[in-house]
Design a protein around this motif. Structure first.
Motif, PDB file in Angstrom:
ATOM      1  N   ILE A  91       0.838  -1.208   0.000  1.00 34.08           N
ATOM      2  CA  ILE A  91       0.000   0.000   0.000  1.00 34.08           C
ATOM      3  C   ILE A  91       0.867   1.250   0.000  1.00 34.08           C
ATOM      4  O   ILE A  91       0.618   2.197  -0.742  1.00 34.08           O
ATOM      5  CB  ILE A  91      -0.979  -0.021   1.190  1.00 34.08           C
ATOM      6  N   GLY A 140       2.381   1.652  -3.498  1.00 30.77           N
ATOM      7  CA  GLY A 140       1.421   2.128  -4.489  1.00 30.77           C
ATOM      8  C   GLY A 140       1.066   3.587  -4.307  1.00 30.77           C
ATOM      9  O   GLY A 140       0.881   4.328  -5.267  1.00 30.77           O
ATOM     10  N   LYS A 141       0.970   4.029  -3.039  1.00 28.53           N
ATOM     11  CA  LYS A 141       0.604   5.416  -2.764  1.00 28.53           C
ATOM     12  C   LYS A 141       1.767   6.378  -2.944  1.00 28.53           C
ATOM     13  O   LYS A 141       1.554   7.587  -3.011  1.00 28.53           O
ATOM     14  CB  LYS A 141       0.055   5.530  -1.344  1.00 28.53           C
ATOM     15  N   VAL A 171     -12.727  -3.679  -0.285  1.00 28.77           N
ATOM     16  CA  VAL A 171     -11.373  -3.144  -0.120  1.00 28.77           C
ATOM     17  C   VAL A 171     -11.462  -1.819   0.640  1.00 28.77           C
ATOM     18  O   VAL A 171     -12.520  -1.202   0.706  1.00 28.77           O
ATOM     19  CB  VAL A 171     -10.660  -2.928  -1.469  1.00 28.77           C
ATOM     20  N   GLN A 204      -6.312   0.836  -0.051  1.00 36.68           N
ATOM     21  CA  GLN A 204      -6.018  -0.172  -1.063  1.00 36.68           C
ATOM     22  C   GLN A 204      -6.386   0.326  -2.458  1.00 36.68           C
ATOM     23  O   GLN A 204      -5.670   0.060  -3.425  1.00 36.68           O
ATOM     24  CB  GLN A 204      -6.758  -1.470  -0.750  1.00 36.68           C
ATOM     25  N   VAL A 205      -7.474   1.055  -2.552  1.00 38.13           N
ATOM     26  CA  VAL A 205      -7.870   1.617  -3.852  1.00 38.13           C
ATOM     27  C   VAL A 205      -6.858   2.661  -4.297  1.00 38.13           C
ATOM     28  O   VAL A 205      -6.439   2.674  -5.463  1.00 38.13           O
ATOM     29  CB  VAL A 205      -9.287   2.220  -3.791  1.00 38.13           C
ATOM     30  N   ALA A 255      -3.744   2.794  -3.491  1.00 36.49           N
ATOM     31  CA  ALA A 255      -2.526   2.077  -3.873  1.00 36.49           C
ATOM     32  C   ALA A 255      -2.661   1.458  -5.253  1.00 36.49           C
ATOM     33  O   ALA A 255      -1.714   1.492  -6.055  1.00 36.49           O
ATOM     34  CB  ALA A 255      -2.212   1.000  -2.833  1.00 36.49           C
ATOM     35  N   ALA A 256      -3.826   0.914  -5.560  1.00 39.20           N
ATOM     36  CA  ALA A 256      -4.038   0.315  -6.884  1.00 39.20           C
ATOM     37  C   ALA A 256      -3.986   1.378  -7.977  1.00 39.20           C
ATOM     38  O   ALA A 256      -3.393   1.158  -9.043  1.00 39.20           O
ATOM     39  CB  ALA A 256      -5.378  -0.418  -6.915  1.00 39.20           C
ATOM     40  N   VAL A 257      -4.574   2.537  -7.718  1.00 39.74           N
ATOM     41  CA  VAL A 257      -4.528   3.628  -8.700  1.00 39.74           C
ATOM     42  C   VAL A 257      -3.084   4.097  -8.887  1.00 39.74           C
ATOM     43  O   VAL A 257      -2.631   4.325 -10.014  1.00 39.74           O
ATOM     44  CB  VAL A 257      -5.452   4.791  -8.283  1.00 39.74           C
ATOM     45  N   ALA A 306      -0.372   2.302  -8.437  1.00 38.58           N
ATOM     46  CA  ALA A 306       0.340   1.260  -9.183  1.00 38.58           C
ATOM     47  C   ALA A 306      -0.021   1.313 -10.666  1.00 38.58           C
ATOM     48  O   ALA A 306       0.846   1.131 -11.526  1.00 38.58           O
ATOM     49  CB  ALA A 306       0.005  -0.108  -8.599  1.00 38.58           C
ATOM     50  N   LEU A 307      -1.297   1.585 -10.966  1.00 38.52           N
ATOM     51  CA  LEU A 307      -1.722   1.703 -12.365  1.00 38.52           C
ATOM     52  C   LEU A 307      -1.004   2.851 -13.067  1.00 38.52           C
ATOM     53  O   LEU A 307      -0.494   2.684 -14.182  1.00 38.52           O
ATOM     54  CB  LEU A 307      -3.231   1.902 -12.446  1.00 38.52           C
TER      55      LEU A 307
END
Length: 63
Positions: free
Chosen positions: A4, A7-8, A32, A36-37, A39-41, A43-44
């Motif tokens: 996390i 990703g952030k 989630v 977590q969201v 972090a996913a953004v 990472a994207l």
């Protein structure tokens, strides 16, 4: 450093604004957390940046 935090780490400026806007609605609909969201953004956006750099290097090498 966990996933996390990693990703952030890339969320700055407008990317952080996008992640903040998306995190709440997605976290309410999926199992989630907001972090977590985000972090996913993050990472994207990181993956998209790497893909852009790689394609630029390939075009440069092809010249």
């Amino acid at each position: 450093m966990d996933a996390i935090s990693l990703g952030k780490a890339g969320l700055q400026g407008w990317r952080a604004t996008v992640a903040d806007a998306v995190a709440g609605p997605v976290a309410r609909r999926a199992p989630v957390t907001d972090d977590q969201v985000r972090a996913a953004v993050g990472a994207l956006f990181f993956v998209l940046s790497v893909m852009y750099v790689v394609s630029s290097v390939k075009r440069l090498a092809a010249r």
